[in-house]
Design a protein around this motif. Structure first.
Motif, short mmCIF file in Angstrom:
data_model
loop_
_atom_site.label_atom_id
_atom_site.label_comp_id
_atom_site.label_asym_id
_atom_site.label_seq_id
_atom_site.Cartn_x
_atom_site.Cartn_y
_atom_site.Cartn_z
N ALA A 145 -18.28 13.44 59.87
CA ALA A 145 -17.69 12.78 58.70
C ALA A 145 -18.44 12.88 58.23
N ARG A 146 -19.90 13.75 57.62
CA ARG A 146 -20.78 14.29 56.94
C ARG A 146 -20.24 15.99 56.51
N TYR A 147 -19.86 16.72 58.06
CA TYR A 147 -19.47 17.83 57.87
C TYR A 147 -17.92 17.60 56.95
N TYR A 148 -16.90 16.64 57.69
CA TYR A 148 -15.30 16.97 56.96
C TYR A 148 -15.61 16.54 55.51
N LYS A 149 -16.63 15.95 55.27
CA LYS A 149 -16.42 15.87 53.59
C LYS A 149 -17.37 16.74 52.42
N GLU A 150 -17.77 16.98 53.92
CA GLU A 150 -18.49 18.55 52.67
C GLU A 150 -17.46 19.68 52.39
N VAL A 151 -16.99 20.29 53.35
CA VAL A 151 -16.00 21.27 53.31
C VAL A 151 -14.86 21.03 52.42
N LYS A 152 -14.28 19.52 52.96
CA LYS A 152 -13.11 18.94 51.79
C LYS A 152 -13.96 19.06 51.06
N ASP A 153 -14.85 18.74 50.20
CA ASP A 153 -15.08 17.95 48.57
C ASP A 153 -16.23 19.23 47.97
N THR A 177 -19.95 9.07 65.17
CA THR A 177 -20.17 9.95 63.83
C THR A 177 -18.90 10.58 63.85
N PHE A 178 -17.81 9.63 63.80
CA PHE A 178 -16.42 9.47 62.79
C PHE A 178 -16.45 9.38 61.45
N GLY A 179 -17.58 8.19 61.74
CA GLY A 179 -18.12 7.85 59.62
C GLY A 179 -17.43 6.23 59.89
N LYS A 180 -18.14 5.40 58.58
CA LYS A 180 -18.18 4.00 58.78
C LYS A 180 -16.55 3.56 58.02
N ASP A 181 -16.26 5.25 56.90
CA ASP A 181 -15.47 4.80 55.89
C ASP A 181 -13.72 5.09 56.66
N GLU A 182 -13.04 3.61 57.14
CA GLU A 182 -11.81 4.24 57.64
C GLU A 182 -10.87 4.94 57.91
N LYS A 183 -10.27 5.07 56.35
CA LYS A 183 -10.17 7.00 55.60
C LYS A 183 -10.43 7.89 56.54
N ILE A 184 -11.43 7.91 56.45
CA ILE A 184 -12.14 9.67 56.44
C ILE A 184 -11.93 9.40 57.74
N LYS A 185 -11.80 8.17 58.71
CA LYS A 185 -12.20 8.20 60.34
C LYS A 185 -10.89 8.17 60.34
N LYS A 186 -9.72 8.10 60.32
CA LYS A 186 -8.18 8.29 61.05
C LYS A 186 -7.86 9.64 60.34
N GLU A 187 -8.42 10.63 59.12
CA GLU A 187 -7.95 11.90 59.00
C GLU A 187 -8.44 12.70 59.76
N ILE A 188 -10.10 12.66 60.31
CA ILE A 188 -10.49 13.20 61.05
C ILE A 188 -9.97 13.23 62.73
N GLU A 189 -9.55 11.63 63.02
CA GLU A 189 -9.29 12.19 64.14
C GLU A 189 -7.93 12.94 64.61
N ASN A 190 -6.88 12.24 63.33
CA ASN A 190 -5.93 13.37 63.59
C ASN A 190 -6.35 15.35 63.28
N ILE A 191 -6.80 15.44 63.22
CA ILE A 191 -7.19 16.92 63.15
C ILE A 191 -8.63 17.47 64.82
N TYR A 192 -8.58 16.05 64.94
CA TYR A 192 -10.10 15.94 65.81
C TYR A 192 -9.50 16.49 67.27
#
Length: 410
Positions: A145-153, A177-192
């Motif tokens: 989740a941290r890596y995803y947000k870093e690259v995206k933001d 590892t996918f984070g607590k934010d449900e929106k972020i978690k769903k976005e990661i699961e779609n590209i994982y």
């Protein structure tokens, strides 16, 4: 593997069956018929995985750096190097992780440990995050989740894939590892995308590397490149890295084993002794090496222990014994050795020269090679077992009649 279900490796099972069938009593034959009726697909799949695991190099460059190849960072650095220097592998990897438009990454920047990401692949607009867990490293707190947000933001990139490289299907990412934010978690699961370093399947990292390696081989054969060419060095490097990946992973037999169990339960559900019979085959398999030695003793009147058959021949001229050993612990081969009982190295070397000349004189030297200081020759088991017996008969007869001609007097 569950030993209560299946002791022997299916790779060798048919060999065991063929070799022992003729001497079986009725109960044994019933067990053999039971095993022989199992689906060939399961046996074939098991054999494929074992074959892939078994291809080992005699020398591996990574062994020189010992424990370093076991470290996570080294694998990331190697993969980055291969991505940057082997275009075929990079493209094959993009196919493996299901990137639709590979052209997007034709001029990608590839980094290690940028923003603490193991491997970051950046195009102008998109990015691929590669998290390397080949050596069973733990997932850090909300890591993906941290890596995803870093690259995206911060990098303002669209994260197209998050690739999780695992040594085994049993190594799964922690849910945190996918984070607590449900929106972020769903976005990661779609590209994982999880890929395995090595498990013997067509979609593991080793198979991807082998595909690229084979293309290199084809190119080298077409262009007849010399030994100093860049592609030769790449081929050498990839071959050695493939073996290291095989060591860190493990062929995944669980699906084969499950299918085997289901088949047993379905086909033989009325046979209350089914697992006793399977265990019986396992016991025969474990004792096969000793049975082979006993057969050699019976045929050739030698000595034995649990490791090998041996027979000695005394040379009065040399004042020492020559010996034949046959090792049977390898279930694919019988290993024959011919040597003198000399212990001094310089004299042993001369004895080996004499033995070679003697074998050549009698047209028996073909196939021999030096192994641990002894002339050795392999016979496939069970295909060449009769060939071994025929060779032994000739060798023993010649040693009995012509042993004194081995010693050259040097």
């Amino acid at each position: 593997m569950n030993e209560k279900i299946f002791n022997p490796n299916p790779k060798d099972l048919i060999n065991v069956i063929d070799n022992l069938y003729s001497s079986m009593n009725n109960y044994n034959k019933e067990v053999i018929n039971l095993i022989s009726n199992f689906e060939e697909e399961n046996i074939k799949r098991y054999k494929e995985i074992l074959d892939k695991q078994g291809n080992k190099l005699k020398f591996n460059i990574f062994d020189i750096i010992t424990d370093k190849w076991k470290r996570e960072n080294l694998h990331s650095e190697i993969l980055k190097f291969l991505f940057e220097n082997c275009e075929d592998f990079f493209n094959d990897f993009l196919d493996l992780i299901e990137i639709k438009n590979k052209e997007e990454y034709s001029n990608a920047e590839i980094t290690n440990e940028e923003a603490k990401i193991d491997i970051l692949i950046k195009s102008e607009n998109k990015a691929i995050i590669v998290e390397n867990k080949i050596n069973w490293a733990h997932d850090q707190n909300e890591q993906l989740a941290r890596y995803y947000k870093e690259v995206k933001d911060e990098y303002k990139k669209v994260v197209e894939k998050i690739v999780y490289i695992s040594p085994s299907k049993d190594k799964k990412p922690d849910s945190q590892t996918f984070g607590k934010d449900e929106k972020i978690k769903k976005e990661i699961e779609n590209i994982y995308k999880k890929i395995i370093g090595f498990d013997g399947n067509e979609n593991d990292l080793v198979s991807c590397l082998e595909k690229s390696r084979d293309k290199l081989k084809e190119d080298l054969e077409k262009t007849k490149n010399n030994l100093d060419s860049e592609n030769i060095h790449k081929l050498f490097f990839i071959n050695h890295y493939i073996e290291i990946l095989k060591r860190t992973g493990a062929g995944d037999m669980s699906e084969v084993e499950l299918n085997f169990f289901k088949e047993v339960m379905e086909k033989y559900k009325t046979d209350k002794d089914i697992f006793k019979k399977i265990n019986y085959i396992g016991e025969m398999y474990k004792n096969l090496s000793i049975a082979r030695i006993n057969n050699l003793v019976e045929r050739f009147e030698g000595n034995y222990n649990n490791q090998c058959f041996w027979r000695e021949f005394y040379s009065e001229k040399r004042g020492i014994k020559y010996e034949i050993d046959i090792y049977t612990e390898d279930y694919q081969y019988s290993g024959l050795q011919l040597f003198s009982r000399e212990e001094m190295q310089d004299k042993l070397e001369q004895d080996n020269k004499d033995i070679k000349a003697w074998l050549e004189k009698h047209n028996l030297f073909e196939g021999f090679y030096i192994h641990y200081g002894r002339w050795s020759k392999k016979f496939k088991f069970p295909e060449e077992e009769n060939k071994l017996y025929e060779f032994m008969e000739k060798l023993i007869k010649l040693l009995e009649e012509d042993i004194e001609s081995i010693y050259s007097g040097k």
